[in-house]
Design a protein around this motif. Sequence first.
Motif, mmCIF file in Angstrom:
data_model
loop_
_atom_site.group_PDB
_atom_site.id
_atom_site.type_symbol
_atom_site.label_atom_id
_atom_site.label_comp_id
_atom_site.label_asym_id
_atom_site.label_seq_id
_atom_site.Cartn_x
_atom_site.Cartn_y
_atom_site.Cartn_z
ATOM 1 N N TRP A 119 0.855 -1.205 0.000
ATOM 2 C CA TRP A 119 0.000 0.000 0.000
ATOM 3 C C TRP A 119 0.880 1.240 0.000
ATOM 4 O O TRP A 119 1.817 1.355 0.787
ATOM 5 C CB TRP A 119 -0.873 -0.028 1.249
ATOM 6 N N PHE A 120 0.578 2.174 -0.912
ATOM 7 C CA PHE A 120 1.375 3.391 -1.045
ATOM 8 C C PHE A 120 0.591 4.647 -0.685
ATOM 9 O O PHE A 120 1.168 5.724 -0.561
ATOM 10 C CB PHE A 120 1.894 3.510 -2.478
ATOM 11 N N GLY A 121 -0.711 4.504 -0.537
ATOM 12 C CA GLY A 121 -1.597 5.608 -0.228
ATOM 13 C C GLY A 121 -3.016 5.187 -0.569
ATOM 14 O O GLY A 121 -3.237 4.108 -1.144
ATOM 15 N N PRO A 122 -4.006 6.010 -0.218
ATOM 16 C CA PRO A 122 -5.406 5.637 -0.480
ATOM 17 C C PRO A 122 -5.641 5.258 -1.936
ATOM 18 O O PRO A 122 -5.319 6.015 -2.854
ATOM 19 C CB PRO A 122 -6.167 6.916 -0.103
ATOM 20 N N GLY A 123 -6.155 4.043 -2.141
ATOM 21 C CA GLY A 123 -6.442 3.561 -3.483
ATOM 22 C C GLY A 123 -5.239 3.099 -4.272
ATOM 23 O O GLY A 123 -5.378 2.720 -5.435
ATOM 24 N N MET A 124 -4.062 3.096 -3.654
ATOM 25 C CA MET A 124 -2.829 2.690 -4.345
ATOM 26 C C MET A 124 -2.280 1.419 -3.722
ATOM 27 O O MET A 124 -1.501 1.459 -2.769
ATOM 28 C CB MET A 124 -1.773 3.796 -4.274
ATOM 29 N N VAL A 125 -2.726 0.288 -4.253
ATOM 30 C CA VAL A 125 -2.299 -1.022 -3.778
ATOM 31 C C VAL A 125 -1.759 -1.806 -4.952
ATOM 32 O O VAL A 125 -2.250 -1.679 -6.078
ATOM 33 C CB VAL A 125 -3.469 -1.788 -3.123
ATOM 34 N N LYS A 126 -0.731 -2.610 -4.716
ATOM 35 C CA LYS A 126 -0.197 -3.468 -5.768
ATOM 36 C C LYS A 126 0.106 -4.840 -5.205
ATOM 37 O O LYS A 126 0.239 -5.026 -3.989
ATOM 38 C CB LYS A 126 1.060 -2.870 -6.382
ATOM 39 N N VAL A 127 0.234 -5.815 -6.103
ATOM 40 C CA VAL A 127 0.674 -7.152 -5.749
ATOM 41 C C VAL A 127 2.041 -7.369 -6.375
ATOM 42 O O VAL A 127 2.337 -6.846 -7.455
ATOM 43 C CB VAL A 127 -0.339 -8.218 -6.228
ATOM 44 N N GLY A 128 2.904 -8.120 -5.705
ATOM 45 C CA GLY A 128 4.233 -8.373 -6.244
ATOM 46 C C GLY A 128 4.869 -9.578 -5.595
ATOM 47 O O GLY A 128 4.284 -10.210 -4.706
ATOM 48 N N ILE A 129 6.080 -9.920 -6.045
ATOM 49 C CA ILE A 129 6.826 -11.021 -5.446
ATOM 50 C C ILE A 129 8.252 -10.547 -5.151
ATOM 51 O O ILE A 129 8.753 -9.619 -5.781
ATOM 52 C CB ILE A 129 6.860 -12.264 -6.362
ATOM 53 N N ARG A 141 4.616 9.632 -4.918
ATOM 54 C CA ARG A 141 5.153 10.868 -4.338
ATOM 55 C C ARG A 141 4.054 11.877 -4.049
ATOM 56 O O ARG A 141 4.090 12.584 -3.044
ATOM 57 C CB ARG A 141 6.173 11.485 -5.296
ATOM 58 N N ALA A 142 3.097 11.971 -4.952
ATOM 59 C CA ALA A 142 2.080 13.009 -4.862
ATOM 60 C C ALA A 142 1.185 12.854 -3.641
ATOM 61 O O ALA A 142 0.605 13.834 -3.175
ATOM 62 C CB ALA A 142 1.240 13.024 -6.131
ATOM 63 N N VAL A 143 1.061 11.625 -3.091
ATOM 64 C CA VAL A 143 0.138 11.412 -1.967
ATOM 65 C C VAL A 143 0.841 11.278 -0.622
ATOM 66 O O VAL A 143 0.169 11.167 0.409
ATOM 67 C CB VAL A 143 -0.731 10.157 -2.208
ATOM 68 N N ARG A 144 2.169 11.291 -0.597
ATOM 69 C CA ARG A 144 2.866 11.060 0.670
ATOM 70 C C ARG A 144 2.588 12.131 1.717
ATOM 71 O O ARG A 144 2.678 11.860 2.911
ATOM 72 C CB ARG A 144 4.375 10.965 0.431
ATOM 73 N N GLY A 145 2.236 13.319 1.286
ATOM 74 C CA GLY A 145 1.948 14.373 2.243
ATOM 75 C C GLY A 145 0.557 14.301 2.831
ATOM 76 O O GLY A 145 0.225 15.066 3.745
ATOM 77 N N ASP A 146 -0.283 13.373 2.350
ATOM 78 C CA ASP A 146 -1.678 13.273 2.812
ATOM 79 C C ASP A 146 -2.011 11.888 3.348
ATOM 80 O O ASP A 146 -3.171 11.470 3.323
ATOM 81 C CB ASP A 146 -2.633 13.607 1.653
ATOM 82 N N LEU A 147 -1.024 11.162 3.864
ATOM 83 C CA LEU A 147 -1.269 9.815 4.368
ATOM 84 C C LEU A 147 -1.957 9.853 5.728
ATOM 85 O O LEU A 147 -1.711 10.776 6.522
ATOM 86 C CB LEU A 147 0.063 9.062 4.490
ATOM 87 N N PRO A 148 -2.812 8.866 6.028
ATOM 88 C CA PRO A 148 -3.439 8.813 7.352
ATOM 89 C C PRO A 148 -2.385 8.736 8.451
ATOM 90 O O PRO A 148 -1.369 8.049 8.310
ATOM 91 C CB PRO A 148 -4.264 7.524 7.293
ATOM 92 N N GLY A 149 -2.620 9.425 9.554
ATOM 93 C CA GLY A 149 -1.654 9.422 10.646
ATOM 94 C C GLY A 149 -1.710 8.181 11.500
ATOM 95 O O GLY A 149 -0.761 7.874 12.229
#
Length: 300
Positions: A101-111, A163-171
């Motif tokens: 998870w990188f921010g709201p609505g930004m999820v990825k799957v990986g290995i 980068r654009a959402v890092r300043g608005d992450l839930p605390g």
Amino acid sequence: MAQAWKCAGLRWSAGSGPSLVWERGRSSPLTPGGRVAFALPAGEGRRCGGARGHPCPVRAAVPARGTGGRCEECARLDRAHSVAADGIADDPRPYHVYLAWFGPGMVKVGITAVERGDARLLEQGAVCFSRFGTGPLMAARRTEEVLRTALRVPDRVPYGDKRAVRGDLPGDEAARAAELAELHARALALGGLPDSLTPEPFRPVDHLRVFGLASAPAAVGEVTELVPGGALAGELVAVAGPDLHLAVEGADGGGSHVVVLDTRLMTGWDLVPAPAAETRLTLPVRRFRREGAGRQDGLF
């Protein structure tokens, strides 16, 4: 002229944190509160960094805005035997399948290879992640594809979006993990997963404090490219993935701002020390777009 250095990128270690790596094996640990400063000699361009430990035979010129830092031929050689390109299907190592998870609505799957621990997630700038299962490479690849298709989550998230959402992450840490928890539960309920993959319970790992983002001011923009004759000098406030968050002053002296520098843009350049005590930025910067804000490409 001062001695020139060539950056080989940023390396994360789960035990010792991030470091800038230089050609010939030297490294510089990165600590919030420290100073990052360099200048680019006028008239010098960016050259290909080569592939798999070997220099580019023609020292080809590469675009300043490219994050790969390699010419087309070296990039092809570098990727030819990578896991990401499915170039080593007989890799005997066990692999983790993860949800990040990188921010709201930004999820990825990986290995990632089990032996790498959390390093791959730190390199990607994952704010929160949880492992989903463990198994051989082909089982992990198959599971990644099943989750990507069934859950409609990508296997990549653009760095610009991160980068654009890092300043608005839930605390709150639980709030940052909530989206992953729901996705992990849906993934476990799916059928068609390989028998050789061992599922794992939801155990979120949060990197906000590891990155230094918990106390860092929000970044207002990102460096788009390095240019001959330009310079950057500022205070390091956070490191997330390949990105340095730096407090700098604009060329017009209009006050301090935090901007993001993708260290992948540094490879292939000759870098020399910037003047002591400088906290200025003379490189192109693009402002992050906020909801309802007008477009502004230049900052300084």
